[in-house]
Write a protein that holds these residues in place. Structure first.
Motif, PDB file in Angstrom:
ATOM      1  N   ARG A  59       0.804  -1.218   0.000  1.00 12.79           N
ATOM      2  CA  ARG A  59       0.000   0.000   0.000  1.00 12.79           C
ATOM      3  C   ARG A  59       0.836   1.266   0.000  1.00 12.79           C
ATOM      4  O   ARG A  59       0.387   2.300  -0.513  1.00 12.79           O
ATOM      5  CB  ARG A  59      -0.923  -0.003   1.214  1.00 12.79           C
TER       6      ARG A  59
ATOM      7  N   LEU B  46       1.799   2.348  -3.540  1.00  9.09           N
ATOM      8  CA  LEU B  46       0.571   2.728  -4.233  1.00  9.09           C
ATOM      9  C   LEU B  46       0.061   4.073  -3.780  1.00  9.09           C
ATOM     10  O   LEU B  46      -0.559   4.813  -4.564  1.00  9.09           O
ATOM     11  CB  LEU B  46      -0.504   1.664  -3.995  1.00  9.09           C
ATOM     12  N   THR B  47       0.307   4.407  -2.542  1.00  8.89           N
ATOM     13  CA  THR B  47      -0.078   5.722  -2.041  1.00  8.89           C
ATOM     14  C   THR B  47       0.627   6.807  -2.851  1.00  8.89           C
ATOM     15  O   THR B  47       0.002   7.773  -3.304  1.00  8.89           O
ATOM     16  CB  THR B  47       0.299   5.876  -0.563  1.00  8.89           C
ATOM     17  N   SER B  48       1.926   6.599  -3.054  1.00 11.45           N
ATOM     18  CA  SER B  48       2.703   7.599  -3.790  1.00 11.45           C
ATOM     19  C   SER B  48       2.259   7.681  -5.250  1.00 11.45           C
ATOM     20  O   SER B  48       2.095   8.769  -5.803  1.00 11.45           O
ATOM     21  CB  SER B  48       4.192   7.271  -3.738  1.00 11.45           C
TER      22      SER B  48
ATOM     23  N   LYS C 295      -0.670   6.685  -6.701  1.00 11.31           N
ATOM     24  CA  LYS C 295      -2.015   7.253  -6.821  1.00 11.31           C
ATOM     25  C   LYS C 295      -1.999   8.739  -6.477  1.00 11.31           C
ATOM     26  O   LYS C 295      -2.617   9.559  -7.164  1.00 11.31           O
ATOM     27  CB  LYS C 295      -2.967   6.490  -5.900  1.00 11.31           C
TER      28      LYS C 295
ATOM     29  N   ASN D 133      -3.003  11.767  -8.947  1.00 12.00           N
ATOM     30  CA  ASN D 133      -4.149  12.548  -8.542  1.00 12.00           C
ATOM     31  C   ASN D 133      -3.825  14.038  -8.478  1.00 12.00           C
ATOM     32  O   ASN D 133      -4.593  14.896  -8.935  1.00 12.00           O
ATOM     33  CB  ASN D 133      -4.641  12.026  -7.189  1.00 12.00           C
ATOM     34  N   LEU D 134      -2.643  14.368  -7.926  1.00 10.40           N
ATOM     35  CA  LEU D 134      -2.249  15.764  -7.800  1.00 10.40           C
ATOM     36  C   LEU D 134      -2.034  16.393  -9.177  1.00 10.40           C
ATOM     37  O   LEU D 134      -2.414  17.542  -9.418  1.00 10.40           O
ATOM     38  CB  LEU D 134      -0.981  15.899  -6.942  1.00 10.40           C
TER      39      LEU D 134
ATOM     40  N   VAL E 161      -2.654  20.699  -9.564  1.00  8.89           N
ATOM     41  CA  VAL E 161      -1.896  21.311  -8.474  1.00  8.89           C
ATOM     42  C   VAL E 161      -0.508  21.763  -8.938  1.00  8.89           C
ATOM     43  O   VAL E 161       0.074  22.701  -8.394  1.00  8.89           O
ATOM     44  CB  VAL E 161      -1.784  20.329  -7.289  1.00  8.89           C
TER      45      VAL E 161
ATOM     46  N   ILE F 265      -5.242  -1.286  -6.328  1.00  6.62           N
ATOM     47  CA  ILE F 265      -5.520  -1.205  -4.889  1.00  6.62           C
ATOM     48  C   ILE F 265      -6.674  -2.125  -4.527  1.00  6.62           C
ATOM     49  O   ILE F 265      -6.630  -2.831  -3.520  1.00  6.62           O
ATOM     50  CB  ILE F 265      -5.858   0.254  -4.489  1.00  6.62           C
TER      51      ILE F 265
ATOM     52  N   ASP G  17       8.431   7.586   4.663  1.00  9.31           N
ATOM     53  CA  ASP G  17       8.584   7.396   3.222  1.00  9.31           C
ATOM     54  C   ASP G  17       8.590   8.772   2.553  1.00  9.31           C
ATOM     55  O   ASP G  17       7.598   9.492   2.591  1.00  9.31           O
ATOM     56  CB  ASP G  17       7.433   6.527   2.709  1.00  9.31           C
TER      57      ASP G  17
ATOM     58  N   ASN H  83       8.525   9.800  -0.546  1.00 16.52           N
ATOM     59  CA  ASN H  83       7.569  10.055  -1.628  1.00 16.52           C
ATOM     60  C   ASN H  83       6.188  10.346  -1.085  1.00 16.52           C
ATOM     61  O   ASN H  83       5.503  11.273  -1.507  1.00 16.52           O
ATOM     62  CB  ASN H  83       7.509   8.853  -2.567  1.00 16.52           C
ATOM     63  N   VAL H  84       5.758   9.496  -0.134  1.00 16.07           N
ATOM     64  CA  VAL H  84       4.446   9.727   0.460  1.00 16.07           C
ATOM     65  C   VAL H  84       4.425  11.094   1.133  1.00 16.07           C
ATOM     66  O   VAL H  84       3.442  11.836   1.075  1.00 16.07           O
ATOM     67  CB  VAL H  84       4.105   8.608   1.477  1.00 16.07           C
TER      68      VAL H  84
ATOM     69  N   ILE I 179       3.898  13.909  -1.392  1.00 17.29           N
ATOM     70  CA  ILE I 179       2.513  13.981  -1.842  1.00 17.29           C
ATOM     71  C   ILE I 179       1.613  14.551  -0.767  1.00 17.29           C
ATOM     72  O   ILE I 179       0.766  15.422  -1.027  1.00 17.29           O
ATOM     73  CB  ILE I 179       2.033  12.581  -2.276  1.00 17.29           C
TER      74      ILE I 179
ATOM     75  N   MET J 187       2.250  18.245  -0.466  1.00 15.88           N
ATOM     76  CA  MET J 187       1.677  18.981  -1.580  1.00 15.88           C
ATOM     77  C   MET J 187       0.186  19.130  -1.392  1.00 15.88           C
ATOM     78  O   MET J 187      -0.380  20.229  -1.577  1.00 15.88           O
ATOM     79  CB  MET J 187       1.962  18.251  -2.900  1.00 15.88           C
ATOM     80  N   ALA J 188      -0.469  18.060  -1.000  1.00 13.96           N
ATOM     81  CA  ALA J 188      -1.916  18.096  -0.828  1.00 13.96           C
ATOM     82  C   ALA J 188      -2.281  19.084   0.281  1.00 13.96           C
ATOM     83  O   ALA J 188      -3.152  19.929   0.124  1.00 13.96           O
ATOM     84  CB  ALA J 188      -2.445  16.710  -0.504  1.00 13.96           C
TER      85      ALA J 188
ATOM     86  N   LYS K 114      -0.680  22.867  -0.910  1.00 10.65           N
ATOM     87  CA  LYS K 114      -1.206  23.490  -2.116  1.00 10.65           C
ATOM     88  C   LYS K 114      -2.730  23.446  -2.157  1.00 10.65           C
ATOM     89  O   LYS K 114      -3.369  24.370  -2.619  1.00 10.65           O
ATOM     90  CB  LYS K 114      -0.654  22.807  -3.378  1.00 10.65           C
ATOM     91  N   LEU K 115      -3.331  22.351  -1.699  1.00  8.67           N
ATOM     92  CA  LEU K 115      -4.780  22.253  -1.779  1.00  8.67           C
ATOM     93  C   LEU K 115      -5.446  22.749  -0.504  1.00  8.67           C
ATOM     94  O   LEU K 115      -6.601  23.149  -0.517  1.00  8.67           O
ATOM     95  CB  LEU K 115      -5.213  20.797  -2.047  1.00  8.67           C
TER      96      LEU K 115
ATOM     97  N   LYS L 124      -4.282   4.479   4.111  1.00 16.13           N
ATOM     98  CA  LYS L 124      -3.507   4.600   2.871  1.00 16.13           C
ATOM     99  C   LYS L 124      -3.880   3.441   1.985  1.00 16.13           C
ATOM    100  O   LYS L 124      -4.061   2.339   2.486  1.00 16.13           O
ATOM    101  CB  LYS L 124      -2.013   4.490   3.186  1.00 16.13           C
ATOM    102  N   PRO L 125      -3.901   3.549   0.662  1.00  9.92           N
ATOM    103  CA  PRO L 125      -3.650   4.794  -0.075  1.00  9.92           C
ATOM    104  C   PRO L 125      -4.823   5.770   0.024  1.00  9.92           C
ATOM    105  O   PRO L 125      -5.963   5.338   0.072  1.00  9.92           O
ATOM    106  CB  PRO L 125      -3.506   4.323  -1.523  1.00  9.92           C
ATOM    107  N   PHE L 126      -4.533   7.051   0.048  1.00  9.74           N
ATOM    108  CA  PHE L 126      -5.590   8.038   0.143  1.00  9.74           C
ATOM    109  C   PHE L 126      -5.588   8.914  -1.106  1.00  9.74           C
ATOM    110  O   PHE L 126      -4.627   8.921  -1.871  1.00  9.74           O
ATOM    111  CB  PHE L 126      -5.400   8.898   1.396  1.00  9.74           C
ATOM    112  N   ASN L 127      -6.660   9.584  -1.257  1.00  6.23           N
ATOM    113  CA  ASN L 127      -6.800  10.483  -2.392  1.00  6.23           C
ATOM    114  C   ASN L 127      -6.358  11.878  -1.961  1.00  6.23           C
ATOM    115  O   ASN L 127      -7.017  12.510  -1.141  1.00  6.23           O
ATOM    116  CB  ASN L 127      -8.284  10.505  -2.811  1.00  6.23           C
ATOM    117  N   PRO L 128      -5.239  12.382  -2.486  1.00  2.00           N
ATOM    118  CA  PRO L 128      -4.733  13.679  -2.024  1.00  2.00           C
ATOM    119  C   PRO L 128      -5.769  14.791  -2.155  1.00  2.00           C
ATOM    120  O   PRO L 128      -5.857  15.666  -1.297  1.00  2.00           O
ATOM    121  CB  PRO L 128      -3.539  13.972  -2.931  1.00  2.00           C
ATOM    122  N   SER L 129      -6.579  14.730  -3.243  1.00  2.00           N
ATOM    123  CA  SER L 129      -7.573  15.784  -3.442  1.00  2.00           C
ATOM    124  C   SER L 129      -8.533  15.862  -2.281  1.00  2.00           C
ATOM    125  O   SER L 129      -9.027  16.932  -1.949  1.00  2.00           O
ATOM    126  CB  SER L 129      -8.383  15.536  -4.715  1.00  2.00           C
TER     127      SER L 129
END
Lengths: 445, 127
Positions: free
Chosen positions: A223, A226-228, A230, A234-235, A240, A263, B9, B11-12, B15, B18-19, B22-23, B102-107
């Motif tokens: 997971r 996949l978080t990174s 997705k 998405n961003l 963004v 996922i 992590d 990378n996570v 993201i 940024m979410a 920025k959002l 996780k995984p989540f939707n950044p938006s």
């Protein structure tokens, strides 16, 4: 090893010997008593006959009786003396007769005394021997009884109890030091076997735990990337990091959809692994059947409309079913959405719930689609099986839906299956084993 | 809001930041393990602490326990974690205000956070 077998066999043998000895002694004694009694009888008889012969020398009966007595008399000297007496009677010499008679009578009296003594002796001898061997036999039998009781049946029933406990998974028992005989050997063998079983149980527990740990770790490890993925897609799509041209946006959308699908597959796989390991947590309770069906059909209404399929259900029995409602809804949703996927436009997918005469709840999802060939029916509940020929679905499946449904139904103690003929639609069904009349649910509430 | 994010992590973390920035327009401080999270939580004031579960040196649960003990501000905590089994979620909710899988939707991350905090304060008022 002190053999029980040997001991008991020896005891039985000795008992046999004692009995045979008793019998033999009894017979011997009977013979003797018989012999001396009849000799005494013969003695009196002979005197009687002699008298008769003296009165009448020509008495044929007396004479022949004496003759037969002579043949049976023992020992020989009595026979001789009797013979002399008979001769002198027949010869007619009165004086000789008187003298010989005196001797004969005295001899006979002596002999009878001697015989009576023998009879008495025989009697007491017999009583003693018989009493002794009866006593010995009794003792042997009692010993045999105690041996079988203490060395065979008591340990056997103890062993039986231990094994019974073991069978019911009560694995705590004492490893007693076994006796040094055949039962001890049996006990020892059982102990060894039991230890083996326990070791295997431990090993299984360890494996099980390892599997659980693996599932947990795998779940996290899959997971996180996949978080990174997705998240990044998405961003980008959300603008963004600035605008992107339509083609790029298209590609990014594709990547996003497929990572979502990935996922879902991972979630399903991990669920399935848990179900198969029978570690899937179900929260079961008696829940309204009507609520379940209404909620499920409501949530699938949109899908049905988009696919131009009628979704209906037949009148429902007023029961509360023992189930995890969320998971049962998951199963129904899976079956119904499959049915919708495979139904032609304007056709109907109908749900029927009935109560069987084995007190089960039977759920049936019937469609008017193309049906399933018998050879496919066998494999349909396996993982990653998808039958060719479905319309392009709105959301692509994972191929695990039916496998998960099967696992969930079976964990409820039910069973799942399909009845179908090519060209005649399909009926996917499952049984749940426990229900209550809904009115009782209200009373309890 | 001023947010403390603990995520090992990289990378996570990029993201999530940024979410959130920025959002959501939030200000984000980022640390990579539970120890640093604890340190920062006690030296600075935050409106929200977001913790990952599996981190080196000190994991999320342990960090949250320590923070709860020592943080006078009672800063709300949300777990952001791949662990989603009922036992895990129960563990998280014993200490934290919420859990986002996780995984989540950044938006939708910011929206989720707002909802979680709103629910948490409702419970506090009700309880």
């Amino acid at each position: 090893m002190k053999s029980l077998n040997l001991r008991l066999k020896v005891l039985f043998f000795l008992t046999g010997v004692a009995l045979v000895f008793s019998a033999f002694k009894g017979y011997q004694s009977y013979q003797m008593a018989s012999h001396y009694s009849s000799q005494i009888q013969l003695s009196y008889k002979s005197l009687n006959s002699i008298n008769m012969l003296r009165k009448n020398r020509k008495n044929v009966d007396a004479f022949s009786e004496i003759k037969s007595i002579q043949q049976n008399i023992e020992p020989f000297h009595r026979e001789d003396t009797l013979k002399d007496l008979v001769d002198s009677i027949l010869a007619g010499s009165k004086r000789k007769t008187r003298e010989t008679l005196k001797v004969y009578e005295a001899n006979e009296a002596n002999y009878r005394q001697y015989a009576v003594k023998h009879l008495e002796y025989n009697d007491s001898n017999f009583k003693f021997t018989w009493g002794l061997s009866s006593f010995i036999t009794l003792m042997l039998l009692i010993t045999a009884f105690f041996i079988t009781e203490n060395s065979i049946f008591k340990p056997l029933s103890k062993l039986q109890l231990t094994m019974d406990n073991f069978k019911h998974n009560k694995y705590s028992f004492e490893f007693e030091v076994p006796q040094q005989n055949e039962l001890g050997q049996l006990h020892e063998t059982f102990n060894t076997l039991a230890q083996q079983v326990l070791e295997q149980v431990e090993e299984l527990k360890t494996l099980d735990q390892a599997k659980s740990d693996f599932l947990s770790i795998a779940s996290h490890e899959l997971r996180t990337p996949l978080t990174s993925i997705k998240g990044s897609l998405n961003l980008i799509n959300a603008g963004v990091v600035g605008d992107i041209n339509p083609d790029a946006k298209n590609l990014v959308s594709i990547a996003e959809i497929e990572s979502d699908r990935l996922i879902r597959i991972i979630n399903d796989l991990l669920d399935l692994a848990k179900i198969e390991a029978q570690k899937f947590p179900l929260t079961t309770a008696y829940s309204s059947l009507e609520e379940l069906i209404v909620n499920t059909t409501n949530s699938l209404h949109g899908l049905a409309t988009t696919a131009n399929v009628n979704l209906t259900y037949s009148p429902l029995p007023e029961v509360a079913v023992l189930m995890d409602s969320e998971r049962t809804q998951q199963v129904l949703t899976n079956l119904i959405s499959n049915a919708i996927k495979f139904s032609p436009a304007e056709s109907t997918v109908n749900i029927e719930v009935s109560l069987t005469n084995r007190d089960e709840v039977l759920f049936e999802v019937k469609d008017q689609g193309p049906g399933i060939a018998p050879e496919d029916q066998e494999h349909i509940f396996e993982q990653f099986r998808q039958v060719n020929g479905s319309k392009t679905p709105i959301v692509k499946g994972t191929g695990l839906g039916l496998a998960i449904s099967k696992g969930l139904v079976e964990q409820h103690g039910g069973r799942i299956g399909v009845k179908s003929q090519p060209g005649q639609g399909s009926c996917f069904y499952f049984y749940l084993p426990e229900y209550q009349w809904a009115k009782y649910l209200d009373q309890a509430a | 809001m001023k947010i403390l994010l603990a995520e090992d992590d990289k990378n996570v973390a990029v993201i999530s930041r940024m979410a959130l920035e920025k959002l959501g327009g939030h200000e984000v401080d980022w640390v990579q393990n539970g120890e640093e999270a604890l340190e920062k939580a006690l030296t600075n004031t935050y409106d929200l602490i977001i913790l990952d579960e599996m981190m080196p040196k000190m994991n999320g649960i342990k960090a949250s326990q320590e923070i709860r003990l020592k943080d006078k501000n009672k800063t709300p905590i949300i777990f952001l974690s791949a662990k989603n089994q009922p036992e895990d979620i129960a563990n998280f909710l014993r200490i934290a205000e919420g859990h986002i899988p996780k995984p989540f939707n950044p938006s939708t991350l910011c929206q989720l956070i707002d909802e979680t905090l709103a629910n948490a304060s409702k419970e506090v008022k009700a309880g």
